[in-house]
Scaffold this motif. Structure first.
Motif: not given
Length: 177
Positions: A79, A85-86, A88-94, A124, A126
């Motif tokens: 985050n 973002q990637s 794989r994920e529109a919004n990375i929150t980790r 895997e 991003d």
């Protein structure tokens, strides 16, 4: 103003995912596809024609001449990443700590011989280079983020780096050539 016509602290870099030039501010770490305000467009046109025309850009068949190396990487964003973002994920929150634990797990799998960086990168990473097993192609000095470049150039072909932190996130880098 530089020979490129770009304002101070701006340079032209080559996108590994799109194989297109983009503009990067070395101080603020901002990147953009359009020239920044204050650009001398006539100087920029000449500079781009001489340095970034189709005949001069990096291609898949290029060899490692001219001080260029070839590397692949596996990127885990968090985050606090420059663009959280990637594909794989529109919004990375980790969190960064969560990303560190994830990439440590990947590092252990690679070091144990259980898998390879390229095999992991496909599913895997991003980075959009995942579809090419993390392969970024050939690049030279001043074309990548400083921390990434220093670590990639320090590797011998076939070696995998430790965990490298950049503004983009956390990387494992494998020098290919």
């Amino acid at each position: 103003m530089s020979e490129s016509g770009l304002p101070t602290d701006w340079i032209v870099k080559q996108s590994t995912s799109r194989n297109l030039p983009y503009y990067f501010n070395t101080q603020t770490r901002e990147s953009r596809w359009d020239p920044p305000d204050g650009t001398d467009t006539e100087l920029l046109k000449t500079y781009m024609a001489n340095n970034h025309s189709a005949a001069n850009t990096r291609t898949e068949g290029m060899d490692a001449g001219n001080g260029k190396i070839r590397a692949a990487h596996l990127l885990v964003k968090h985050n606090e990443s420059r663009r959280p973002q990637s594909w794989r994920e529109a919004n990375i929150t980790r969190s960064k700590d969560e990303a560190l634990n994830i990439i440590k797990g990947y590092q252990e799998q690679i070091q144990s011989g259980q898998t390879t960086l390229g095999a992991l990168a496909v599913s895997e990473s991003d980075c959009s280079s995942a579809r090419k097993r993390g392969d970024l192609g050939f690049f030279g000095k001043n074309e990548m983020q400083k921390e990434f470049e220093e670590n990639a150039f320090a590797l011998k072909p076939g070696e995998v780096s430790g965990i490298v932190e950049t503004a983009s996130g956390l990387h494992l880098i494998e020098r290919i050539q």
